[in-house]
Scaffold this active site. Sequence first.
Site, short mmCIF file in Angstrom:
data_model
loop_
_atom_site.label_atom_id
_atom_site.label_comp_id
_atom_site.label_asym_id
_atom_site.label_seq_id
_atom_site.Cartn_x
_atom_site.Cartn_y
_atom_site.Cartn_z
N SER A 129 0.93 -1.23 0.03
CA SER A 129 -0.17 0.04 -0.02
C SER A 129 0.72 1.31 -0.12
O SER A 129 1.89 1.27 -0.83
CB SER A 129 -0.84 -0.11 1.06
OG SER A 129 -1.89 0.74 1.14
N ASP A 184 -8.73 -4.76 -6.30
CA ASP A 184 -7.97 -3.55 -5.61
C ASP A 184 -7.91 -2.45 -6.63
O ASP A 184 -6.85 -2.53 -7.26
CB ASP A 184 -6.60 -4.49 -5.10
CG ASP A 184 -5.88 -3.42 -4.21
OD1 ASP A 184 -6.47 -2.23 -3.87
OD2 ASP A 184 -4.93 -3.54 -3.60
N HIS A 197 -8.09 -5.11 -0.97
CA HIS A 197 -6.73 -4.54 -0.46
C HIS A 197 -6.11 -5.25 0.74
O HIS A 197 -5.03 -4.94 1.09
CB HIS A 197 -6.96 -3.08 -0.24
CG HIS A 197 -5.69 -2.21 -0.27
ND1 HIS A 197 -4.85 -2.15 -1.39
CD2 HIS A 197 -5.25 -1.47 0.82
CE1 HIS A 197 -3.71 -1.28 -0.79
NE2 HIS A 197 -4.15 -0.85 0.36
#
Length: 215
Positions: A129, A184, A197
């Site tokens: 991320s 995602d 995610h």
Amino acid sequence: MHFRALLVSALATLAMAAPAPTLEARQSLSSNELENGPCRDVTFIFARGSTEQGNMGFIVGPPTCTALKLKLGSDKVACQGVGGAYTANLLPNFLSQNTDPKSIAAATDMFQLARTKCPNTKIVTGGYSQGSAVIDNSVKALDDDLKSRVKAAVLFGFTRNVVDRGQIPNYPKDQVKVYCAVGDMVCYNTLIITAAHLTYGIYANDAANFLVSKL
């Protein structure tokens, strides 16, 4: 501002939905084996995602570290999370680099420490991320000598996947593996957070295999 509020709300909702870490997992949210331990053959430097605790997080950092140790031997791998000035706050995601300069510098400090403290170690790295942007921006700006010591990188939920075309600029493409889960949206130049995610832990073993293959 409305979009930011939606993002924060989505992250909070997903965090509540995520499974609670086991005691063993909670104990591995941070790893400082480069900073505090002896030099080892391989050093894994990892940057966690936004809002994750510790310096390794929970979703994918610790399981990738564990997989590396199982494959190479626990005494052969040092796992080091990016902490310090990288606090994994949400707002830096909205900056042009999808993180901020101090967070990038915190990762660079770890790469430099690996070179100075353990000149013979082979470095591999990863990020999830916002952490994927931290590693991306750090690695692409390393000097040539240090960059050559970074043998491979794995990026999960890569926030700069579209902008950087699925690779780390100024770094060999075949030494990077990007993981983008189906659904995602973060991988497609948005900051829309979906349940996908949170799924990257399932790729930890595959990521470790890739890192080992590049040593």
